[in-house]
Design a protein around this motif. Structure first.
Motif, short mmCIF file in Angstrom:
data_model
loop_
_atom_site.label_atom_id
_atom_site.label_comp_id
_atom_site.label_asym_id
_atom_site.label_seq_id
_atom_site.Cartn_x
_atom_site.Cartn_y
_atom_site.Cartn_z
N SER A 86 0.86 -1.18 0.00
CA SER A 86 0.00 0.00 0.00
C SER A 86 0.90 1.24 0.00
O SER A 86 2.12 1.12 0.15
CB SER A 86 -0.89 0.00 1.24
OG SER A 86 -0.10 0.21 2.41
N PRO A 87 0.32 2.44 -0.14
CA PRO A 87 1.15 3.64 -0.05
C PRO A 87 1.95 3.72 1.25
O PRO A 87 3.09 4.17 1.26
CB PRO A 87 0.13 4.77 -0.15
CG PRO A 87 -0.97 4.20 -0.99
CD PRO A 87 -1.06 2.77 -0.56
N HIS A 88 1.36 3.25 2.34
CA HIS A 88 2.05 3.32 3.64
C HIS A 88 3.25 2.39 3.67
O HIS A 88 4.17 2.59 4.49
CB HIS A 88 1.08 2.99 4.77
CG HIS A 88 1.34 3.76 6.03
ND1 HIS A 88 1.15 5.12 6.14
CD2 HIS A 88 1.83 3.37 7.23
CE1 HIS A 88 1.47 5.53 7.34
NE2 HIS A 88 1.90 4.48 8.04
N SER A 89 3.27 1.39 2.80
CA SER A 89 4.41 0.47 2.74
C SER A 89 5.69 1.21 2.34
O SER A 89 6.79 0.84 2.76
CB SER A 89 4.14 -0.67 1.76
OG SER A 89 3.01 -1.42 2.15
N LEU A 90 5.55 2.24 1.52
CA LEU A 90 6.72 3.02 1.11
C LEU A 90 7.27 3.80 2.30
O LEU A 90 8.48 3.96 2.45
CB LEU A 90 6.35 3.97 -0.03
CG LEU A 90 6.02 3.28 -1.36
CD1 LEU A 90 5.46 4.29 -2.36
CD2 LEU A 90 7.24 2.59 -1.94
N ARG A 91 6.39 4.28 3.14
CA ARG A 91 6.81 4.97 4.38
C ARG A 91 7.55 3.98 5.30
O ARG A 91 8.61 4.30 5.84
CB ARG A 91 5.57 5.54 5.06
CG ARG A 91 5.80 6.28 6.37
CD ARG A 91 4.49 6.93 6.79
NE ARG A 91 4.49 7.37 8.18
CZ ARG A 91 4.95 8.54 8.59
NH1 ARG A 91 5.49 9.38 7.73
NH2 ARG A 91 4.90 8.88 9.87
#
Length: 340
Positions: free
Chosen positions: A260-265
């Motif tokens: 998910s986008p939060h995985s990049l964080r």
């Protein structure tokens, strides 16, 4: 129709208290609003009481408990979402204890409802090789592909939350030495994030191509769709999932499921932790309110190191039985302690 007391104090809570007194961000206010809307929907569907007719006497602890169960059973909400809705309601009823104490006993009873225990979600992140593979997926011969590659690169570079990235505008980028990105995060807290020279170069090239370096474009969305509107959270999520699926087909060993986008964080935080960056610096970089939140990356890193050590250990396994196993039993061994 005469305004009910419930409607009066709900309006005060949403407009005066959350925004003016507490200074909550637009996203936080929206989350609280959604929780109230769900409660009103439940009252209409389950108890046939329309929103404009709800009185304080209609709101009881038992109905709030039933509402929370309705969220899970009928709306198929996760436990974490259910807990977030309860937290929003707690804030409202805490407000009412001071503003409308006529039902103080009921408000205190509702405030005593506990957060439901749930499993800690797995932290899904990419290694450096995984990030490189993900960045290789957009078709950069096309304008949309170039936008997507810059979007993914910047999300990883600054470890931004998806809404923080969606809200970016050119005026928040300072192309100095070093280049700095101003991010407005949770609770309207602002943090400055340095941008590397390679990221600065591709970001400036992208902005030049899309006319975002012009003076009149300072408040345009940094990442927009074909209509010129800023990308939404759902739009960015769809982009990340699209490329993670194609990357996973190429090498599933470095692209885990559920990206998910939060995985990049998470990925950026893990790489900082593995590079032995001070945990307080990581906290500030991520915009965490407490270092306790940041420590999850240290725990994951330590577990990985321990597992690697165990895999490479050459220490022979002991075949000798523990002392207590050679006796009649554990109880006999325990009773013999201290008697010699």
């Amino acid at each position: 129709m005469k305004q009910t007391s419930f409607a009066k104090y709900l309006t005060q809570f949403m407009v005066s208290y959350l925004v003016d007194e507490r200074g909550y961000s637009r996203n936080t206010v929206s989350a609280y609003r959604d929780s109230i809307i769900l409660l009103l929907t439940y009252m209409r569907d389950a108890h046939r009481i329309n929103a404009d007719r709800i009185e304080f006497k209609d709101i009881t602890r038992e109905r709030i408990i039933s509402f929370l169960g309705w969220l899970e059973a009928e709306r198929h909400c996760s436990i974490s979402t259910r807990n977030a809705r309860l937290a929003a309601l707690h804030s409202f009823f805490r407000f009412l204890t001071y503003k409308y104490p006529d039902h103080l006993k009921e408000w205190q009873s509702i405030l005593s409802l506990k957060i439901k225990k749930c499993d800690t979600p797995e932290v899904i992140y990419l290694t450096a090789d995984g990030v490189k593979l993900l960045l290789a997926q957009p078709d950069t011969s096309k304008r949309k592909g170039r936008r997507d590659q810059v979007l993914i690169s910047l999300m990883f570079e600054c470890a931004g939350r998806v809404q923080e990235i969606a809200d970016l505008v050119p005026s928040r980028i300072n192309f100095g030495k070093p280049a700095l990105l101003t991010i407005k995060g949770k609770g309207n807290k602002t943090r400055l994030v340095p941008i590397s020279e390679p990221m600065t170069a591709i970001l400036k090239r992208y902005m030049q191509e899309n006319g975002l370096l012009r003076d009149q474009a300072t408040d345009y969305p940094l990442f927009s769709n074909g209509r010129g509107d800023k990308l939404t959270r759902m739009g960015i999520t769809a982009i990340i999932r699209k490329y993670s699926m194609t990357a996973r087909l190429i090498d599933p060993s470095i692209i885990p499921a559920g990206i998910s986008p939060h995985s990049l964080r998470h990925s950026k935080a893990m790489l900082l932790q593995q590079s032995e960056v001070n945990i307080f610096a990581i906290r500030d970089f991520l915009g965490h309110a407490s270092v306790t939140t940041t420590e999850i990356y240290a725990r994951i890193d330590n577990r990985q190191k321990r597992e690697a050590l165990e895999k490479t250990s050459l220490t022979p396994q002991s075949t000798e039985l523990p002392v207590w196993q050679s006796n009649k039993g554990l109880l006999d061994w325990l009773e013999s302690l201290g008697k010699e």
